[in-house]
Scaffold this motif. Sequence first.
Motif, PDB file in Angstrom:
ATOM      1  N   GLU A  52       0.840  -1.193   0.000  1.00  0.00           N
ATOM      2  CA  GLU A  52       0.000   0.000   0.000  1.00  0.00           C
ATOM      3  C   GLU A  52       0.877   1.245   0.000  1.00  0.00           C
ATOM      4  OE1 GLU A  52      -3.835   1.451   2.511  1.00  0.00           O
ATOM      5  OE2 GLU A  52      -2.004   1.199   3.680  1.00  0.00           O
ATOM      6  N   LEU A  53       0.490   2.230  -0.786  1.00  0.00           N
ATOM      7  CA  LEU A  53       1.215   3.499  -0.854  1.00  0.00           C
ATOM      8  C   LEU A  53       0.512   4.538   0.008  1.00  0.00           C
ATOM      9  CD1 LEU A  53       1.782   3.569  -4.712  1.00  0.00           C
ATOM     10  CD2 LEU A  53       3.560   3.248  -2.989  1.00  0.00           C
ATOM     11  N   THR A  54       1.248   5.128   0.934  1.00  0.00           N
ATOM     12  CA  THR A  54       0.729   6.255   1.705  1.00  0.00           C
ATOM     13  C   THR A  54       1.454   7.510   1.242  1.00  0.00           C
ATOM     14  OG1 THR A  54       0.228   4.916   3.649  1.00  0.00           O
ATOM     15  CG2 THR A  54       0.444   7.276   3.986  1.00  0.00           C
ATOM     16  N   LEU A  55       0.731   8.424   0.641  1.00  0.00           N
ATOM     17  CA  LEU A  55       1.297   9.678   0.168  1.00  0.00           C
ATOM     18  C   LEU A  55       1.145  10.714   1.271  1.00  0.00           C
ATOM     19  CD1 LEU A  55      -0.416   9.726  -3.352  1.00  0.00           C
ATOM     20  CD2 LEU A  55       1.653   8.496  -2.637  1.00  0.00           C
ATOM     21  N   VAL A  56       2.232  11.360   1.630  1.00  0.00           N
ATOM     22  CA  VAL A  56       2.172  12.337   2.705  1.00  0.00           C
ATOM     23  C   VAL A  56       2.733  13.671   2.236  1.00  0.00           C
ATOM     24  CG1 VAL A  56       4.393  11.580   3.669  1.00  0.00           C
ATOM     25  CG2 VAL A  56       2.776  12.817   5.118  1.00  0.00           C
ATOM     26  N   ALA A  57       2.028  14.751   2.581  1.00  0.00           N
ATOM     27  CA  ALA A  57       2.508  16.110   2.325  1.00  0.00           C
ATOM     28  C   ALA A  57       2.480  16.870   3.644  1.00  0.00           C
ATOM     29  CB  ALA A  57       1.632  16.821   1.291  1.00  0.00           C
ATOM     30  N   VAL A  58       3.468  17.729   3.836  1.00  0.00           N
ATOM     31  CA  VAL A  58       3.538  18.544   5.041  1.00  0.00           C
ATOM     32  C   VAL A  58       3.270  19.985   4.641  1.00  0.00           C
ATOM     33  CG1 VAL A  58       4.930  19.239   7.011  1.00  0.00           C
ATOM     34  CG2 VAL A  58       5.234  16.960   6.018  1.00  0.00           C
ATOM     35  N   ALA A  59       2.205  20.546   5.175  1.00  0.00           N
ATOM     36  CA  ALA A  59       1.802  21.908   4.822  1.00  0.00           C
ATOM     37  C   ALA A  59       1.915  22.815   6.043  1.00  0.00           C
ATOM     38  CB  ALA A  59       0.365  21.910   4.298  1.00  0.00           C
ATOM     39  N   ALA A  60       1.873  24.100   5.795  1.00  0.00           N
ATOM     40  CA  ALA A  60       1.846  25.074   6.875  1.00  0.00           C
ATOM     41  C   ALA A  60       0.461  25.098   7.504  1.00  0.00           C
ATOM     42  CB  ALA A  60       2.209  26.446   6.344  1.00  0.00           C
ATOM     43  N   ASP A  61       0.373  25.630   8.712  1.00  0.00           N
ATOM     44  CA  ASP A  61      -0.904  25.692   9.422  1.00  0.00           C
ATOM     45  C   ASP A  61      -1.734  26.846   8.865  1.00  0.00           C
ATOM     46  OD1 ASP A  61      -2.943  25.212  11.126  1.00  0.00           O
ATOM     47  OD2 ASP A  61      -1.920  25.920  12.939  1.00  0.00           O
ATOM     48  N   HIS A  62      -2.148  26.677   7.614  1.00  0.00           N
ATOM     49  CA  HIS A  62      -2.909  27.702   6.897  1.00  0.00           C
ATOM     50  C   HIS A  62      -3.974  26.982   6.083  1.00  0.00           C
ATOM     51  CE1 HIS A  62      -3.805  30.651   3.734  1.00  0.00           C
ATOM     52  NE2 HIS A  62      -3.449  31.563   4.628  1.00  0.00           N
ATOM     53  N   GLU A  63      -5.227  27.407   6.238  1.00  0.00           N
ATOM     54  CA  GLU A  63      -6.342  26.661   5.648  1.00  0.00           C
ATOM     55  C   GLU A  63      -6.211  26.484   4.137  1.00  0.00           C
ATOM     56  OE1 GLU A  63     -11.242  26.762   5.465  1.00  0.00           O
ATOM     57  OE2 GLU A  63     -10.134  28.236   6.671  1.00  0.00           O
ATOM     58  N   ALA A  64      -5.864  27.551   3.419  1.00  0.00           N
ATOM     59  CA  ALA A  64      -5.774  27.462   1.965  1.00  0.00           C
ATOM     60  C   ALA A  64      -4.666  26.500   1.548  1.00  0.00           C
ATOM     61  CB  ALA A  64      -5.533  28.845   1.368  1.00  0.00           C
ATOM     62  N   GLU A  65      -3.534  26.546   2.249  1.00  0.00           N
ATOM     63  CA  GLU A  65      -2.427  25.645   1.893  1.00  0.00           C
ATOM     64  C   GLU A  65      -2.769  24.203   2.199  1.00  0.00           C
ATOM     65  OE1 GLU A  65       2.107  25.003   3.341  1.00  0.00           O
ATOM     66  OE2 GLU A  65       1.587  27.016   2.618  1.00  0.00           O
TER      67      GLU A  65
END
Length: 298
Positions: A192-205
Motif C-alpha cells: 500500500e502506498l501512503t502519500l504524505v505532504a507537510v503543509a503550513a498551518d494555513h487553511e488554503a495551503e
Amino acid sequence: MRRCILVPLDGSRQAEVALPHAAAMARASGDTLLLLRVVTPGETSQSLFWRTTMPVELRDSWEEATLERADVYLRDTAERLRADGIEAETEVCPAEDAAEAIVGRADRDVRVGLVAMATHGHGAARAWILGSVAAKVLQAVATPLLLVRASDEEGTPARAPYRRLLVPLDGSAFAELALAEARLLASATGAELTLVAVAADHEAERAHAAAYLEGVAARLRGAGLAARAQVSIGEPAERILAACAEERADLIVMATHGRGGWRRLWLGSVASKVVERAGAPVLLVRPGGELAEGEGAI
C-alpha cells in the motif's frame, strides 16, 4: 535489458543489512544483484611502516590474499542469495577510494538502476559511515539510492517484507519522480502506498495540499494500486518521521529535493534528517534533468 541492483559490501555483518532489502526488490522486479566489494589500500597495507619495510614479493602476496578473501566472501554471499532464488553477480574492485569506486561502477554500467547500501559498516578501514562513504555516494550517484541504517544491536533479517510504502510529496514534478520507484515496488509486491505532504498551518495551503495528494492517489488507484493521502502540519522532517512510525512503513521513498512555494523536499535538511533518524530504510531518487513546473511523473 534486465536491471541490476548494485550492493556495495565491506565484509561486515553491518554492511549486509542492505542485502535483504535489495533481495526483496530483486525478487519483486526480477532484477539481478551485483555484489561489489571495494578493497582499499587500508585493508591490504596496515601502516606506512608495513608498506615501506616489507619486501615487495611479500607485500604483493599479502595483497593477493586480501583480494582472494574478498572474492571468496562475495561468492559465498552470492551462493546464499541464489539458493533463495535471487540472481547474483560478484565483482572485487581494488580502489583508492571506496565512494568513488561505487559511484564509478554505477555510472559506467547502464544496467545499474539502483544502488543499495548500509549507512555504515565495520570493515577493516572502519570507513563506511554516513558521514563518509555513504554520504559521498549520496552526493554523487545519479541512480536511485537505497540506504539502510545498520545497527550493532540488531541482526540482519532473512527477508525484508514490503507492505506499506511511505512517499513524501511536495507538489512538484521533482518529488513525483520518487513515484516511479514506489509504483514499481508496489505493483510487484501489492504494498500500500501512503502519500504524505507537510503543509503550513494555513487553511488554503492545507486544502491545496489535500486536493493535490488526493488527485495523485486517485490516479494510482486507477492503475490498480492501493493508495491513500495524508496531509500533516508541522516541521517537514519531523512529520515524515512521525508518519513513518504511525503507518509502520517498511520503506520511505522520496526525491532528494523539490522546489517552489509549499513545495520543499529539501535534500540538505529534510532528506538527511529522515535518513539519519527513520526507523525504516529510505530510497532516495535524485531528479535528473530539468522538468517543467507541473510536469509530473505519473
